[in-house]
Each structure stands twice: as C-alpha cells, then as structure tokens.
Design an enzyme around this catalytic site. Structure first.
Site, PDB file in Angstrom:
ATOM      1  N   GLN A 155      33.206 -37.523 -39.936  1.00 46.25           N
ATOM      2  CA  GLN A 155      32.026 -38.345 -39.639  1.00 46.25           C
ATOM      3  C   GLN A 155      30.741 -37.565 -39.855  1.00 46.25           C
ATOM      4  O   GLN A 155      29.731 -37.853 -39.253  1.00 46.25           O
ATOM      5  CB  GLN A 155      32.064 -38.845 -38.185  1.00 46.25           C
ATOM      6  CG  GLN A 155      32.567 -40.254 -38.037  1.00 46.25           C
ATOM      7  CD  GLN A 155      33.892 -40.296 -37.335  1.00 46.25           C
ATOM      8  OE1 GLN A 155      34.418 -39.261 -36.932  1.00 46.25           O
ATOM      9  NE2 GLN A 155      34.455 -41.466 -37.200  1.00 46.25           N
ATOM     10  N   CYS A 203      29.004 -42.171 -66.653  1.00 43.30           N
ATOM     11  CA  CYS A 203      30.286 -42.182 -65.938  1.00 43.30           C
ATOM     12  C   CYS A 203      31.426 -41.931 -66.924  1.00 43.30           C
ATOM     13  O   CYS A 203      31.484 -42.565 -67.984  1.00 43.30           O
ATOM     14  CB  CYS A 203      30.470 -43.536 -65.258  1.00 43.30           C
ATOM     15  SG  CYS A 203      32.135 -43.758 -64.609  1.00 43.30           S
ATOM     16  N   ASP A 258      40.420 -42.972 -48.806  1.00 47.73           N
ATOM     17  CA  ASP A 258      39.330 -43.231 -47.864  1.00 47.73           C
ATOM     18  C   ASP A 258      38.325 -44.188 -48.509  1.00 47.73           C
ATOM     19  O   ASP A 258      38.596 -44.760 -49.573  1.00 47.73           O
ATOM     20  CB  ASP A 258      38.652 -41.917 -47.444  1.00 47.73           C
ATOM     21  CG  ASP A 258      37.853 -41.301 -48.575  1.00 47.73           C
ATOM     22  OD1 ASP A 258      37.994 -41.753 -49.729  1.00 47.73           O
ATOM     23  OD2 ASP A 258      37.063 -40.369 -48.304  1.00 47.73           O
ATOM     24  N   TYR A 278      44.990 -40.404 -43.857  1.00 44.41           N
ATOM     25  CA  TYR A 278      44.107 -39.764 -44.831  1.00 44.41           C
ATOM     26  C   TYR A 278      44.155 -38.234 -44.699  1.00 44.41           C
ATOM     27  O   TYR A 278      44.356 -37.516 -45.676  1.00 44.41           O
ATOM     28  CB  TYR A 278      42.671 -40.274 -44.657  1.00 44.41           C
ATOM     29  CG  TYR A 278      41.714 -39.511 -45.527  1.00 44.41           C
ATOM     30  CD1 TYR A 278      41.574 -39.831 -46.870  1.00 44.41           C
ATOM     31  CD2 TYR A 278      40.996 -38.422 -45.032  1.00 44.41           C
ATOM     32  CE1 TYR A 278      40.739 -39.104 -47.692  1.00 44.41           C
ATOM     33  CE2 TYR A 278      40.160 -37.690 -45.837  1.00 44.41           C
ATOM     34  CZ  TYR A 278      40.031 -38.045 -47.168  1.00 44.41           C
ATOM     35  OH  TYR A 278      39.216 -37.317 -47.980  1.00 44.41           O
ATOM     36  N   CYS A 305      30.143 -42.507 -58.285  1.00 38.97           N
ATOM     37  CA  CYS A 305      30.343 -43.942 -58.042  1.00 38.97           C
ATOM     38  C   CYS A 305      29.948 -44.237 -56.588  1.00 38.97           C
ATOM     39  O   CYS A 305      30.752 -44.623 -55.765  1.00 38.97           O
ATOM     40  CB  CYS A 305      31.805 -44.316 -58.304  1.00 38.97           C
ATOM     41  SG  CYS A 305      32.052 -46.097 -58.383  1.00 38.97           S
ATOM     42  N   GLU A 348      38.445 -31.007 -43.163  1.00 37.93           N
ATOM     43  CA  GLU A 348      38.684 -32.454 -43.162  1.00 37.93           C
ATOM     44  C   GLU A 348      38.279 -33.089 -41.840  1.00 37.93           C
ATOM     45  O   GLU A 348      37.704 -34.170 -41.811  1.00 37.93           O
ATOM     46  CB  GLU A 348      40.156 -32.766 -43.458  1.00 37.93           C
ATOM     47  CG  GLU A 348      40.557 -32.563 -44.910  1.00 37.93           C
ATOM     48  CD  GLU A 348      39.765 -33.461 -45.859  1.00 37.93           C
ATOM     49  OE1 GLU A 348      39.359 -34.566 -45.451  1.00 37.93           O
ATOM     50  OE2 GLU A 348      39.543 -33.046 -47.009  1.00 37.93           O
ATOM     51  N   ARG A 378      37.565 -24.786 -50.749  1.00 40.95           N
ATOM     52  CA  ARG A 378      38.270 -25.231 -51.947  1.00 40.95           C
ATOM     53  C   ARG A 378      38.962 -24.076 -52.663  1.00 40.95           C
ATOM     54  O   ARG A 378      38.409 -22.987 -52.748  1.00 40.95           O
ATOM     55  CB  ARG A 378      37.282 -25.854 -52.912  1.00 40.95           C
ATOM     56  CG  ARG A 378      37.584 -27.298 -53.029  1.00 40.95           C
ATOM     57  CD  ARG A 378      36.685 -28.075 -53.855  1.00 40.95           C
ATOM     58  NE  ARG A 378      36.803 -29.454 -53.370  1.00 40.95           N
ATOM     59  CZ  ARG A 378      36.039 -30.430 -53.742  1.00 40.95           C
ATOM     60  NH1 ARG A 378      35.092 -30.223 -54.612  1.00 40.95           N
ATOM     61  NH2 ARG A 378      36.217 -31.642 -53.253  1.00 40.95           N
ATOM     62  N   GLY A 384      28.930 -34.400 -32.690  1.00 38.69           N
ATOM     63  CA  GLY A 384      29.289 -35.707 -32.121  1.00 38.69           C
ATOM     64  C   GLY A 384      30.782 -35.986 -32.218  1.00 38.69           C
ATOM     65  O   GLY A 384      31.547 -35.156 -32.732  1.00 38.69           O
ATOM     66  N   CYS A 424      35.686 -49.547 -67.056  1.00 41.21           N
ATOM     67  CA  CYS A 424      35.322 -50.011 -65.706  1.00 41.21           C
ATOM     68  C   CYS A 424      35.108 -51.528 -65.692  1.00 41.21           C
ATOM     69  O   CYS A 424      34.178 -52.050 -66.298  1.00 41.21           O
ATOM     70  CB  CYS A 424      34.067 -49.306 -65.208  1.00 41.21           C
ATOM     71  SG  CYS A 424      33.570 -49.892 -63.569  1.00 41.21           S
TER      72      CYS A 424
HETATM   73  S1  SF4 Z   1      31.040 -47.280 -64.425  1.00 41.35           S
HETATM   74 FE1  SF4 Z   1      32.322 -48.077 -62.797  1.00 41.35          FE
HETATM   75  S2  SF4 Z   1      33.452 -46.339 -62.022  1.00 41.35           S
HETATM   76 FE2  SF4 Z   1      31.745 -45.526 -63.222  1.00 41.35          FE
HETATM   77  S3  SF4 Z   1      30.123 -45.153 -61.734  1.00 41.35           S
HETATM   78 FE3  SF4 Z   1      29.818 -47.201 -62.587  1.00 41.35          FE
HETATM   79  S4  SF4 Z   1      30.875 -48.572 -61.157  1.00 41.35           S
HETATM   80 FE4  SF4 Z   1      31.632 -46.500 -60.761  1.00 41.35          FE
END
Ligand code: SF4
Length: 344
Positions: free
Chosen positions: A52, A210, A146, A128, A200, A47, A35, A91, A216
């Site tokens: 996998q 979050c 992804d 991707y 998430c 990447e 990074r 693999g 959300c």
């Molecule tokens: S609030 Fe929504 S976006 Fe945030 S972790 Fe939970 S499900 Fe995921």
C-alpha cells in the site's frame, strides 16, 4: 548492464506479447535494491512494504528495515514494538504485525517454504505475494496478478470481464498463468509490474512507444479509458422499519405493498418508516426490537409492536381488516412472517 538484464535477453521466450514485454523489461525495468538478489526475505519484505506504499517511499523503508533486520531470524527475534516503530509512517500496521508473526513461523519451520502453497500459509501472505516471492526467489512458475496485471491484460487483450468479480479474477489469473514463459516467471512478473506501473498506467498510458501497441485491442478499438471494467458495487442501504400489529376483536389490519419498492404486492401490518409511532388509543408493546433482515443491497432493521385497542382505530388508506386466522392466506414477506410468529 546488470546481470539480470543480460540473463533476460539471453532467455527470451517465443510468445509475441511475452517476448516484447521481456525485451521492454530488459531495457526499462526499474533498478530496485531487492532485484536480482534472489533472497526470499528481502523480496518478501519489499512486497509487504509495497502493498500500500508508493515505490519511492517504500524503497527508503525497505533499506532501513533491511539494515535493522537483515535476516528473517533478526526480524523474528525483535519485539513487536521495535518492528512497529520502524514501520511508523507507512500505515496499515497489520502488515507489520503479520510480517513479524510470519517471520517467527518461518524461523520455526527452519526457513522459507519453497512452494506457493507453503508461502500462502504464512500470516498475511495472499495469492499475489506468494506468487511474487515464489517466482522471484525460487523460480516457481506462478503468475503474480495485481491491479497492474489486470489493467495491462484487459487492455491488451480487450477483455471486459469486470476485474472485481470472481469470474474476472479467474479469467485474468488463468491468462497471466498461460502467458508465463517457461523458466522466466520471475522476469515476467516483474515486467508486468513495471510495465503497468510506468507505461500502461491508469491515465495517459504511453501507447505511442508501447512495445505491444501493434497487438493492443484497447488501442485499436479506442477503449483504453474503458478498460479494465469494474463492476459498480451498489451501496448497502440501511432501512429502519416499525411494524405495528393491530389486534381488535380477532381482526388485524394489513396493506399491500406498492410498486417501486421492495416486496411489491406482498402484505404487511401497519408500517411506520422514519417517523413517529402513531397514537392508536392504547399502549404499544414491543414484541421484538432491531430484528435484522438482509436483502441484496439493503439491510432492514425492524421493530415489531403489538397494539390491542378497545376501539378499532382509523388507519391510512389501503389498510384492510382481516380475520387473524386467515392471515396465512396472504402472501407476506419473510421478515413479516418471522415477526408475526413472535406474537404472544
Ligand atoms: S498500447 Fe495498449 S498495452 Fe500499450 S500502453 Fe497503450 S493501452 Fe497499454
């Protein structure tokens, strides 16, 4: 504070979701050795390894790989055996073979392509990976979509279009692209990857702290465990059919297919499915064997025999004797029509 975090905080965009996500990334983004260095080769290798492989295991492989092949030229010059030896344990060896072949393509081209289309043309590089490498190494404005991205977007925006359909793929790609903040594709893509992988998550997401919980949809409508939606792919079943066309004095026997199965109401000759062939008092001549016919969710493999008994045999209930010349008046499944056309 590493420089990529500082730069990120200086360049926050205005979109609520994006801003919150980038802010979160500046604080919680994972420290990964590839990074913030902007080296397309190092990013690409990471990447491919992570396609996998879990990040903890992938990191060690990446370090070893970069030590042995520090440049794309070094990788291109290696033998396939050596590349595969280093890959041992990861693999999916086609990844290593493709990467090796792509390294040679890159060297031949005189360096990494600097467009998504050019990256996409490299062996083993899909949408991707092209977007991930393009955005992280060259700042190309391409959203890398992804499984993590599908999950985060479908939950946050409450989108229930199945992710394993063309429509789903298009929907999420378009949304991710729309959310991409100008000049910060790299940070956005990495933020989405990290957020999906660590916050998430598929099970037990950290909604409690979050950064986008306030907006959300899944959280507010209680649908976290229902999103994203995946369309169930019905298993393709294989069926073996043996048809016997019984010919006797210019007549043949047909029966009408019953309800509750394929080809309901259509007509067909004597059918045996999963059982021994009947004794009709004469030899059975194989006219066509293993004829493949594909239906939705079913593959039919049909053998087609001709029987010409001297005496009209007794057939199970439901069979009717018709004049062979009138067969065209009966609605037949396409497979049966095809088989009948093969009759001598
Ligand atoms: S609030 Fe929504 S976006 Fe945030 S972790 Fe939970 S499900 Fe995921």
């Amino acid at each position: 504070m590493p420089s990529w975090r500082e730069a990120l905080l200086r360049n926050m965009s205005e979109n609520g979701f994006t801003t919150a996500l980038l802010r979160w990334f500046a604080q919680y983004g994972r420290e990964l050795p590839w990074r913030g260095i902007g080296d397309p080769y190092a990013i690409w290798v990471s990447e491919v390894i992570l396609q996998q492989t879990r990040i903890e295991q992938g990191r060690d492989y990446w370090l070893r790989f970069m030590e042995r092949f520090p440049t794309v030229e070094a990788l291109a010059a290696a033998s396939e055996d050596e590349v595969l030896r280093l890959w041992q344990g990861l693999g999916y060896y086609s990844r290593a073979r493709n990467m090796h072949a792509a390294a040679r393509q890159i060297v031949e081209m005189g360096g990494f392509p600097r467009s998504v289309k050019g990256l996409r043309a490299l062996k083993g590089v899909g949408d991707y990976t092209a977007a991930a490498v393009g955005s992280m190494a060259f700042g190309l404005p391409a959203a890398a979509v992804d499984g993590n991205v599908y999950r985060v977007l479908s939950r946050h925006y409450g989108i229930d279009v199945p992710i394993n359909t063309t429509r789903g793929k298009r929907t999420f790609e378009a949304l991710a692209q729309e959310l991409l903040p100008s000049g910060q594709a790299s940070a956005f893509n990495q933020a989405m990857m990290d957020f999906g992988a660590t916050w998430c998550t598929p099970r037990l997401p950290r909604c409690i702290d979050c950064p986008v919980a306030g907006t959300c949809e899944a959280l507010h409508t209680g649908r976290i465990d229902q999103l994203p939606v995946k369309e169930k792919k019905l298993k393709v079943k294989e069926r073996r059919l043996s048809y016997i066309y019984v010919r006797n004095g210019g007549m043949t026997a047909l029966h009408r297919r019953p309800a509750g199965d394929i080809w309901q109401g259509l007509w067909e000759p004597l059918l045996v499915e999963d059982g021994p062939l009947p004794d009709l008092g004469c030899p059975l001549t194989l006219v066509a064997g293993g004829v493949k016919h594909v239906l939705t969710h079913r593959i039919l493999l049909a053998d087609f025999y001709l029987a010409e008994p001297a005496v009209r045999p007794v057939l199970p209930d439901g069979y009717v004797w018709i004049n062979e010349r009138e067969i065209a008046d009966y609605a037949l499944p396409r497979l049966v029509e095809k088989l009948i056309n093969k009759l001598p």
